[in-house]
Design a protein around this motif. Structure first.
Motif, short mmCIF file in Angstrom:
data_model
loop_
_atom_site.label_atom_id
_atom_site.label_comp_id
_atom_site.label_asym_id
_atom_site.label_seq_id
_atom_site.Cartn_x
_atom_site.Cartn_y
_atom_site.Cartn_z
N ASN A 59 42.98 40.35 21.56
CA ASN A 59 43.13 40.41 23.01
C ASN A 59 43.33 38.99 23.54
O ASN A 59 42.56 38.08 23.21
CB ASN A 59 41.91 41.04 23.67
CG ASN A 59 41.87 42.54 23.49
OD1 ASN A 59 42.53 43.29 24.20
ND2 ASN A 59 41.09 43.00 22.51
N THR A 61 44.04 36.90 27.21
CA THR A 61 44.08 36.95 28.67
C THR A 61 44.57 35.61 29.21
O THR A 61 44.04 34.56 28.85
CB THR A 61 42.70 37.27 29.26
OG1 THR A 61 42.24 38.53 28.76
CG2 THR A 61 42.76 37.34 30.78
N ALA A 129 52.36 41.95 30.64
CA ALA A 129 51.12 42.51 30.09
C ALA A 129 51.44 43.75 29.25
O ALA A 129 52.35 44.52 29.56
CB ALA A 129 50.16 42.86 31.22
N HIS A 149 46.83 40.44 28.44
CA HIS A 149 46.38 40.75 29.80
C HIS A 149 46.76 39.59 30.71
O HIS A 149 46.47 38.42 30.40
CB HIS A 149 44.87 40.98 29.83
CG HIS A 149 44.39 42.00 28.85
ND1 HIS A 149 44.39 43.36 29.12
CD2 HIS A 149 43.91 41.87 27.58
CE1 HIS A 149 43.92 44.02 28.08
NE2 HIS A 149 43.63 43.15 27.12
N GLU A 151 46.39 38.08 34.54
CA GLU A 151 45.62 38.17 35.78
C GLU A 151 46.09 37.10 36.75
O GLU A 151 46.65 36.07 36.35
CB GLU A 151 44.12 38.00 35.50
CG GLU A 151 43.55 39.05 34.57
CD GLU A 151 42.08 38.82 34.28
OE1 GLU A 151 41.55 37.76 34.73
OE2 GLU A 151 41.47 39.66 33.61
#
Length: 338
Positions: A59, A61, A129, A149, A151
């Motif tokens: 993962n 981000t 994403a 991800h 943001e």
């Protein structure tokens, strides 16, 4: 710029690629699900040792606009090839270190004798994403998924909830702006503005006169704006604008002679005093009317509509003057009975 057209044919099942060679990385136009390898190039040792992935964190981000690095570690890869595929549309983005997409934000990176294959995405957008697959063209094929991800980072100036800061003239002002750095974003910068004009960090000229800015970097970027002696020209809207995050703004009020608390106190005293005198006047008026309408002379109709009630109230009941005719009941009625 000279462009050369090269056609590459791989082993069965047949795959044909048209590559345009120009400035920068070669770009392959097309959408493909898998990249086949030439079986003849695979040695016996490669066939005996089957590749596998190191299951590191899958993962990643990043904040909007930053650069993302998706890593894939493959052991015992031999002469096989690693490709990065976007799962949402099965688009082959890279194969080896070649880029197979027209989006120049994507690129593949690999160091010789390294087991890590990296997909780099510059200037990330919200649509980036999703799931990306690191695929090895072994038989059978193996793949490893990495999830990206994205943001939106936001600056935050520490201030009251209403974003209004009140200070006394010639007092010190300190505005602290906090921004999340994200992973590997130590080159991020913060800019301060007063009413839309950039501040001079050296505090020498323009709206930044008398202003100093300091920074601290850890997991967050903390930018602190300090005004040693606030003056009237420092009043206005201060904006903290990071290079990759949504800005935040507060309004600074510089008060001449009185602090905000003193102004509120004085305002409260004046308001209370006004309410007191209004209430007093109302009570006095009610008392006077009550005295008039409950006086015995008033009850007997001792004054006429043409005369003031005060002589009747002050005169003695034994006065020699004849009493005026009483007024009709309908022509005079106390206020509290209406």
């Amino acid at each position: 710029m000279m462009i050369f057209k090269v056609t590459a044919v791989l082993s069965a099942p047949l795959y044909v690629f048209t590559i345009l060679l120009g400035a920068g990385f070669p770009t392959c136009l097309g959408v493909y699900e898998h990249i086949k390898h030439d079986i003849a190039s695979v040695t016996n040792e490669d066939q005996e040792r089957f590749p596998y992935f190191d299951m590191d964190g899958n993962n990643q981000t990043v904040f909007l606009g930053q650069t993302a690095h998706l890593h894939c570690t493959v052991q015992d890869i031999g002469q096989r090839r690693v490709s990065w595929i976007r799962k949402s549309d099965l688009h082959v983005l890279t194969s080896g270190v070649l880029t197979f997409t027209g989006d120049q934000r994507f690129s593949a990176h690999h160091q010789r004798d390294s087991d890590v294959w990296t997909l780099q995405i510059k200037f990330t957008q919200m649509r980036d994403a999703g799931e990306y697959q690191c695929q090895v063209n072994s038989e059978p094929k193996i793949s490893y998924s990495v999830f990206l991800h994205v943001e939106e980072a936001k600056a935050r100036i520490e201030s009251p909830s209403n974003k209004e800061v009140h200070v006394r003239q010639r007092s010190q002002v300190k505005l602290t702006c906090v921004v999340d750095l994200g992973v590997g974003q130590h080159a991020a910068a913060v800019f301060w503005y007063l009413d839309g004009q950039a501040l001079d960090w050296l505090g020498q000229t323009g709206p930044g006169k008398g202003v100093q800015v300091t920074e601290q970097r850890d997991n967050h970027l903390i930018s602190t704006l300090i005004i040693e002696r606030a003056d009237m020209y420092h009043a206005g809207k201060f904006t903290c604008a990071p290079s990759y995050a949504r800005p935040d703004t507060v309004t600074l009020h510089v008060i001449d002679g009185e602090s905000r608390a003193e102004l509120q106190t004085n305002s409260g005293v004046v308001h209370s005093s006004s309410m007191f005198w209004n209430l007093t006047a109302t009570l006095v008026s009610v008392a006077i009317w009550t005295l008039i309408f409950h006086h015995p002379a008033t009850q007997r109709g001792a004054f006429s509509s043409a005369a003031s009630p005060w002589p009747s109230l002050l005169s003695s009941p034994s006065s020699s003057h004849s009493a005026p005719k009483p007024l009709p009941t309908s022509s005079f009625s106390p206020l509290w009975r209406s």
